[in-house]
Design a protein around this motif. Structure first.
Motif, PDB file in Angstrom:
ATOM      1  N   TRP A 108      53.253  24.110  19.920  1.00 39.37           N
ATOM      2  CA  TRP A 108      53.588  25.276  20.721  1.00 39.37           C
ATOM      3  C   TRP A 108      53.588  24.972  22.217  1.00 39.37           C
ATOM      4  N   ASP A 109      52.664  24.129  22.678  1.00 37.07           N
ATOM      5  CA  ASP A 109      52.586  23.830  24.106  1.00 37.07           C
ATOM      6  C   ASP A 109      53.823  23.083  24.580  1.00 37.07           C
ATOM      7  N   GLN A 110      54.319  22.171  23.763  1.00 30.87           N
ATOM      8  CA  GLN A 110      55.536  21.434  24.102  1.00 30.87           C
ATOM      9  C   GLN A 110      56.745  22.356  24.082  1.00 30.87           C
ATOM     10  N   ALA A 111      56.797  23.263  23.120  1.00 34.56           N
ATOM     11  CA  ALA A 111      57.907  24.217  23.035  1.00 34.56           C
ATOM     12  C   ALA A 111      57.950  25.105  24.280  1.00 34.56           C
ATOM     13  N   LEU A 112      56.784  25.588  24.708  1.00 32.68           N
ATOM     14  CA  LEU A 112      56.728  26.409  25.928  1.00 32.68           C
ATOM     15  C   LEU A 112      57.145  25.605  27.158  1.00 32.68           C
ATOM     16  N   ARG A 113      56.726  24.350  27.202  1.00 37.21           N
ATOM     17  CA  ARG A 113      57.081  23.501  28.337  1.00 37.21           C
ATOM     18  C   ARG A 113      58.592  23.285  28.393  1.00 37.21           C
ATOM     19  N   LEU A 114      59.189  22.988  27.239  1.00 35.89           N
ATOM     20  CA  LEU A 114      60.636  22.780  27.193  1.00 35.89           C
ATOM     21  C   LEU A 114      61.394  24.040  27.600  1.00 35.89           C
ATOM     22  N   LEU A 115      60.932  25.182  27.141  1.00 32.34           N
ATOM     23  CA  LEU A 115      61.575  26.449  27.488  1.00 32.34           C
ATOM     24  C   LEU A 115      61.493  26.687  28.993  1.00 32.34           C
ATOM     25  N   ALA A 116      60.341  26.410  29.580  1.00 35.24           N
ATOM     26  CA  ALA A 116      60.164  26.574  31.024  1.00 35.24           C
ATOM     27  C   ALA A 116      61.060  25.618  31.802  1.00 35.24           C
ATOM     28  N   GLU A 117      61.162  24.386  31.329  1.00 37.70           N
ATOM     29  CA  GLU A 117      62.018  23.405  32.000  1.00 37.70           C
ATOM     30  C   GLU A 117      63.483  23.820  31.943  1.00 37.70           C
ATOM     31  N   MET A 118      63.885  24.403  30.824  1.00 38.84           N
ATOM     32  CA  MET A 118      65.259  24.874  30.700  1.00 38.84           C
ATOM     33  C   MET A 118      65.540  25.993  31.693  1.00 38.84           C
ATOM     34  N   ALA A 119      64.589  26.889  31.837  1.00 38.99           N
ATOM     35  CA  ALA A 119      64.760  27.989  32.785  1.00 38.99           C
ATOM     36  C   ALA A 119      64.855  27.475  34.213  1.00 38.99           C
ATOM     37  N   ILE A 120      64.019  26.508  34.552  1.00 35.83           N
ATOM     38  CA  ILE A 120      64.051  25.910  35.895  1.00 35.83           C
ATOM     39  C   ILE A 120      65.391  25.239  36.156  1.00 35.83           C
ATOM     40  N   ALA A 121      65.956  24.619  35.127  1.00 43.68           N
ATOM     41  CA  ALA A 121      67.241  23.924  35.250  1.00 43.68           C
ATOM     42  C   ALA A 121      68.427  24.890  35.135  1.00 43.68           C
ATOM     43  N   HIS A 122      68.129  26.191  35.046  1.00 44.21           N
ATOM     44  CA  HIS A 122      69.155  27.234  34.943  1.00 44.21           C
ATOM     45  C   HIS A 122      70.010  27.097  33.688  1.00 44.21           C
ATOM     46  N   VAL A 123      69.394  26.597  32.618  1.00 45.98           N
ATOM     47  CA  VAL A 123      70.051  26.542  31.321  1.00 45.98           C
ATOM     48  C   VAL A 123      69.814  27.888  30.654  1.00 45.98           C
ATOM     49  N   GLU A 124      70.875  28.473  30.128  1.00 46.32           N
ATOM     50  CA  GLU A 124      70.732  29.772  29.482  1.00 46.32           C
ATOM     51  C   GLU A 124      69.877  29.642  28.223  1.00 46.32           C
ATOM     52  N   VAL A 125      68.854  30.457  28.168  1.00 45.68           N
ATOM     53  CA  VAL A 125      67.938  30.446  27.028  1.00 45.68           C
ATOM     54  C   VAL A 125      68.258  31.684  26.194  1.00 45.68           C
ATOM     55  N   GLY A 126      68.576  31.467  24.927  1.00 45.29           N
ATOM     56  CA  GLY A 126      68.961  32.573  24.064  1.00 45.29           C
ATOM     57  C   GLY A 126      67.918  32.915  23.026  1.00 45.29           C
ATOM     58  N   THR A 127      68.309  33.817  22.159  1.00 45.42           N
ATOM     59  CA  THR A 127      67.414  34.328  21.124  1.00 45.42           C
ATOM     60  C   THR A 127      66.902  33.223  20.213  1.00 45.42           C
ATOM     61  N   ILE A 128      67.787  32.341  19.772  1.00 41.98           N
ATOM     62  CA  ILE A 128      67.390  31.291  18.822  1.00 41.98           C
ATOM     63  C   ILE A 128      66.341  30.374  19.439  1.00 41.98           C
ATOM     64  N   MET A 129      66.553  30.003  20.685  1.00 38.55           N
ATOM     65  CA  MET A 129      65.599  29.126  21.375  1.00 38.55           C
ATOM     66  C   MET A 129      64.239  29.830  21.534  1.00 38.55           C
TER      67      MET A 129
END
Length: 97
Positions: free
Chosen positions: A11-32
């Motif tokens: 879970w900690d890695q998943a949260l980190r990846l999600l945060a990194e995607m947001a910082i990189a302005h990658v659109e984060v959707g429902t599935i992610m």
């Protein structure tokens, strides 16, 4: 990558990846987000699952039954039955599909 974290219960890695995607302005959707909430549920991290559920609403990311079920599961594993029931009530009143 987030799905792999979910399957491994990281879970900690998943949260980190999600945060990194947001910082990189990658659109984060429902599935992610669902994969991340599920990873939190597997790790018993109900507080992170609830926070992500709230953040999804703020970011206008669609919340579906998978999101809600995973969040309810996380709350149940953490003994947070009042939170789990609140999510179920909100899910029904919002007609989540």
């Amino acid at each position: 990558a987030v799905s792999a974290c979910e399957k491994a219960g990281q879970w900690d890695q998943a949260l980190r990846l999600l945060a990194e995607m947001a910082i990189a302005h990658v659109e984060v959707g429902t599935i992610m987000c669902n994969a991340t909430v599920s990873a939190c549920a597997k790790g018993g991290q109900w507080d992170h699952a609830l926070r992500l559920l709230a953040e999804m609403a703020i970011a206008h990311v669609e919340v579906d039954t998978i999101t809600c079920n995973a969040t309810v599961s996380a709350c149940a594993k953490g003994g947070q039955w009042d939170q789990a029931l609140r999510i179920l009530v909100e899910m029904a009143s919002a007609h989540v599909k």
